[in-house]
Design an enzyme around this catalytic site. Structure first.
Site, PDB file in Angstrom:
ATOM      1  N   CYS A  17       1.253  12.072  10.247  1.00 50.95           N
ATOM      2  CA  CYS A  17       1.180  11.452  11.481  1.00 50.95           C
ATOM      3  C   CYS A  17       2.171  11.627  12.599  1.00 50.95           C
ATOM      4  CB  CYS A  17       0.237  10.214  11.345  1.00 50.95           C
ATOM      5  SG  CYS A  17      -0.715   9.679  12.504  1.00 50.95           S
ATOM      6  N   HIS A  68      -3.339  10.889   6.505  1.00 56.19           N
ATOM      7  CA  HIS A  68      -2.484   9.756   5.621  1.00 56.19           C
ATOM      8  C   HIS A  68      -2.891   9.663   4.144  1.00 56.19           C
ATOM      9  CE1 HIS A  68      -0.933   7.391   9.293  1.00 56.19           C
ATOM     10  NE2 HIS A  68      -2.202   8.126   9.764  1.00 56.19           N
ATOM     11  N   GLU A 112      -1.004   8.391   1.899  1.00 56.76           N
ATOM     12  CA  GLU A 112      -0.668   6.949   1.602  1.00 56.76           C
ATOM     13  C   GLU A 112      -1.731   6.067   1.595  1.00 56.76           C
ATOM     14  OE1 GLU A 112      -0.128   8.076   4.618  1.00 56.76           O
ATOM     15  OE2 GLU A 112       0.320   6.284   5.886  1.00 56.76           O
TER      16      GLU A 112
END
Lengths: 239, 84
Positions: free
Chosen positions: A85, A202, A204
């Site tokens: 990002c 993302h 994560e």
């Protein structure tokens, strides 16, 4: 495997990334952007957020942080660098990756699940990803419209540098699956040497099924697998 | 010396912000406005001791390295106020 999460003023996914890498079994350290050295890391992650408030252009100011020359050197020496990002925006602004990221076509901040077609699974970031179905990973950004000129796009295609494209649940790249107007539905690209990956989604945030998907794990598992392979090669050479 | 740097999105690049503002203007009745594109105006105040040429060269360099992103933007430099 030892990894560093770089913290810029305005990073806000740094703790999520720290947690995810830890869950995956890596040793993780935060590295403040004012540091000037990166010692003995196998992976450097530039996390999401709004470094320097996205002033001027997203990632434009972070590029001149004291830590950046060390990151550029780490990348030039073949070290694995992952930009998520805002981290992706920093990587394009610092010319570690080609192109640019512009304001989303619909002007809206898009926060939603997307499906990613893995276009190239022959990378250190995607070797463990399934090739029969897309990865379900969330996005959350206002400036994720990838752009590059025509010659640049052809070069990306030729070199297989396009790693992820926005797709539907059937793994088909279609215009309706494009959340931000990105050229060619591009969600993530890799550098020519294959050691620097930038992506808007993302991973994560997708490491536990309880939270909707654990497809993000494939990216970290791929990195762990390649790091082990590298170490084996080294030990053979050393031996 | 005061110098302005005008930064514009390249013509080939879609400007959704400009399009939205254009729509709002049409709603207000400004039907003669055919298109809107939004850029940035950056005003720099520069040390008096430099010559005009030195200043222009420096601002050009600053624009290339930070103020504009040549992948997506063009820029123009204008001297707004010269020192006496």
């Amino acid at each position: 495997m030892k990894s560093a999460v770089i913290v810029f003023p305005g990073s806000n996914c740094d703790h999520d990334m720290f947690y995810a890498l830890q869950v995956m079994g890596m040793d993780v350290e935060f590295v403040w952007h004012k540091e000037k050295r990166l010692d003995n890391y196998d992976l450097v992650v530039l996390p999401g957020g709004f470094s320097y408030g996205d002033y001027l252009r997203a990632g434009a100011i972070a590029r001149f942080s004291p830590i950046m020359p060390a990151i550029v050197e780490f990348a030039r020496n073949g070290g694995a660098v992952l930009g998520i990002c805002n981290g992706f925006q920093v990587l394009v602004e610092s010319h570690l990756l080609p192109g640019a990221l512009l304001r989303n076509e619909g002007l809206r901040f898009r926060c939603q699940w997307v499906y990613l077609k893995v276009e190239n699974s022959n990378t250190i970031f995607t070797s463990q990803a399934p090739n029969t179905r897309p990865l379900k990973i969330p996005i959350a950004h206002g400036e994720g419209r990838y752009f590059i000129d025509e010659a640049g796009l052809q070069q990306l295609i030729r070199n297989q540098q396009i790693v992820f494209r926005y797709a539907n649940a059937e793994n088909e790249v279609v215009a309706s699956a494009n959340p931000n107007g990105s050229l060619y539905n591009i969600a993530g690209i890799i550098n020519e040497n294959g050691n620097v990956l930038g992506m808007m989604p993302h991973p994560e945030r997708a490491i536990e099924l309880l939270l909707g998907s654990d497809d993000g794990r494939y990216i970290f598992e791929s990195l762990i697998a390649s790091s082990k392979e590298k170490k084996n090669v080294h030990s053979v050479v050393d031996g | 010396m005061k110098v302005a740097v005008k930064v514009r999105l390249k013509k080939s690049i879609l400007d959704p912000q400009g399009k939205t503002v254009h729509n709002a203007l049409l709603h207000l009745g400004f039907h003669d406005i055919k298109d809107v594109r939004i850029g940035k105006l950056i005003e720099l105040t520069i040390d008096d001791s430099k010559s005009r040429d030195e200043v222009l060269q420096m601002v050009e360099e600053a624009s290339h390295s930070l103020l504009a992103n040549p992948v997506i933007e063009d820029f123009e430099i204008e001297v707004e106020e010269e020192d006496q």
